[in-house]
Each structure stands twice: as C-alpha cells, then as structure tokens.
Design a protein around this motif. Structure first.
Motif, PDB file in Angstrom:
ATOM      1  N   MET A 251       0.661  -1.348   0.184  1.00  0.00           N
ATOM      2  CA  MET A 251      -0.348   0.224  -0.396  1.00  0.00           C
ATOM      3  C   MET A 251       0.676   1.223   0.169  1.00  0.00           C
ATOM      4  SD  MET A 251      -2.573   1.332   3.143  1.00  0.00           S
ATOM      5  CE  MET A 251      -1.886   0.879   4.222  1.00  0.00           C
ATOM      6  N   GLU A 252       0.509   2.312  -0.756  1.00  0.00           N
ATOM      7  CA  GLU A 252       1.352   3.228  -0.944  1.00  0.00           C
ATOM      8  C   GLU A 252       0.022   4.318  -0.496  1.00  0.00           C
ATOM      9  OE1 GLU A 252       3.235   3.996  -4.945  1.00  0.00           O
ATOM     10  OE2 GLU A 252       4.699   3.213  -4.615  1.00  0.00           O
ATOM     11  N   LEU A 253       0.974   5.758   0.456  1.00  0.00           N
ATOM     12  CA  LEU A 253      -0.641   6.627   1.671  1.00  0.00           C
ATOM     13  C   LEU A 253       0.607   8.079   0.731  1.00  0.00           C
ATOM     14  CD1 LEU A 253      -1.871   4.883   4.375  1.00  0.00           C
ATOM     15  CD2 LEU A 253      -2.412   5.063   1.562  1.00  0.00           C
ATOM     16  N   THR A 254      -0.271   8.976   0.284  1.00  0.00           N
ATOM     17  CA  THR A 254       1.000   9.856   1.006  1.00  0.00           C
ATOM     18  C   THR A 254       0.301  10.963   2.320  1.00  0.00           C
ATOM     19  OG1 THR A 254      -1.449  11.406   0.334  1.00  0.00           O
ATOM     20  CG2 THR A 254       0.045  11.139  -1.429  1.00  0.00           C
ATOM     21  N   ALA A 255       1.071  11.608   2.521  1.00  0.00           N
ATOM     22  CA  ALA A 255       1.030  12.496   3.284  1.00  0.00           C
ATOM     23  C   ALA A 255      -0.631  12.463   4.028  1.00  0.00           C
ATOM     24  CB  ALA A 255       2.059  13.619   4.035  1.00  0.00           C
ATOM     25  N   ASP A 256      -1.313  13.272   3.993  1.00  0.00           N
ATOM     26  CA  ASP A 256      -2.524  13.801   4.175  1.00  0.00           C
ATOM     27  C   ASP A 256      -3.178  12.042   4.057  1.00  0.00           C
ATOM     28  OD1 ASP A 256      -2.432  16.412   4.041  1.00  0.00           O
ATOM     29  OD2 ASP A 256      -2.920  16.526   1.655  1.00  0.00           O
TER      30      ASP A 256
ATOM     31  N   GLY B 283       9.165   6.666   6.336  1.00  0.00           N
ATOM     32  CA  GLY B 283       8.659   6.589   4.954  1.00  0.00           C
ATOM     33  C   GLY B 283       8.057   5.370   5.005  1.00  0.00           C
ATOM     34  N   ARG B 284       8.366   4.370   5.937  1.00  0.00           N
ATOM     35  CA  ARG B 284       7.466   2.703   6.061  1.00  0.00           C
ATOM     36  C   ARG B 284       6.493   2.642   6.645  1.00  0.00           C
ATOM     37  NH1 ARG B 284      12.004  -1.623   6.903  1.00  0.00           N
ATOM     38  NH2 ARG B 284      12.065  -0.838   8.722  1.00  0.00           N
TER      39      ARG B 284
ATOM     40  N   GLY C 118       3.223  -0.988   3.951  1.00  0.00           N
ATOM     41  CA  GLY C 118       3.597   0.153   3.510  1.00  0.00           C
ATOM     42  C   GLY C 118       4.594   1.161   2.958  1.00  0.00           C
ATOM     43  N   THR C 119       4.284   2.248   1.939  1.00  0.00           N
ATOM     44  CA  THR C 119       4.755   2.621   1.943  1.00  0.00           C
ATOM     45  C   THR C 119       3.940   4.910   1.951  1.00  0.00           C
ATOM     46  OG1 THR C 119       5.815   2.562   0.026  1.00  0.00           O
ATOM     47  CG2 THR C 119       7.420   2.057   1.334  1.00  0.00           C
ATOM     48  N   VAL C 120       4.903   5.703   2.576  1.00  0.00           N
ATOM     49  CA  VAL C 120       4.476   7.370   2.878  1.00  0.00           C
ATOM     50  C   VAL C 120       5.423   7.451   1.059  1.00  0.00           C
ATOM     51  CG1 VAL C 120       4.200   9.856   3.288  1.00  0.00           C
ATOM     52  CG2 VAL C 120       4.705   7.004   4.818  1.00  0.00           C
TER      53      VAL C 120
END
Length: 100
Positions: A1-6, A26-27, A96-98
């Motif tokens: 999963m990838e998420l933005t900071a928002d 970032g993890r 996931g990662t940011v």
C-alpha cells in the motif's frame, strides 16, 4: 500500500474503524496493537497518522519535530532513530510506504 502524507493522517486513531499507522523513514507501521500508546489520549498519539522520524530521532514529542526531515540530525540522533526503527520492526507489521 502506498499513501501520501495527507492520506496517512486518516489513520491517526480518531476513527475506531481504521487501524492506527505511524511511519518511520517512509515505511508505514500498523501500531493498532499499541492503541493505548498511539490512540487518542495516548502518550505517543502525536505520532499517529504521521511520519515521526525526526521526532523519534530527537526523542521529542513537540509538534514541530513530527516530520520526515532528517536534515541536520547528529550521528547520535540517527542512531536513536535506527534503534526506534528496529523496535517497530520487531513489534509491528509494515503495511506500506509514504509517497510524495
């Protein structure tokens, strides 16, 4: 999963139907098992839904230190951050990662 900071902010523990996430370097870690620490009112709730790398390195719970920036950290602070990262890896799942 990838998420933005928002997007990561939605996982701060305020919605009980969602897990609680904290990112380091970032993890993203699922810290839901530590709800009493990271959930609302917990000692480390300031880190929930955020990348807490800088704050962990500085052993700080100041809002201005809850940041992804590692600029200007000393070798000792980087060592502290690496220790925190190892503790999180041992205790929590990486989900996931940011991304920017």
């Amino acid at each position: 999963m990838e998420l933005t900071a928002d997007q990561l902010k939605a996982y701060d523990g305020t919605d009980p139907s969602k897990p609680i996430y904290v990112a380091i370097k970032g993890r993203i870690f699922d810290v839901s098992a530590g709800n009493s620490f990271y959930g609302p009112g917990g000692a480390y709730c300031i880190f929930a839904g955020k990348d807490a790398s800088r704050a962990l390195a500085k052993m700080s719970k100041n809002e201005e230190d809850v940041s992804t920036s590692l600029d200007g950290l000393s070798d000792k602070e980087m060592g502290v951050l690496n220790d925190w990262e190892k503790k999180f890896e041992a205790k929590y799942s990486i989900v996931g990662t940011v991304i920017s």
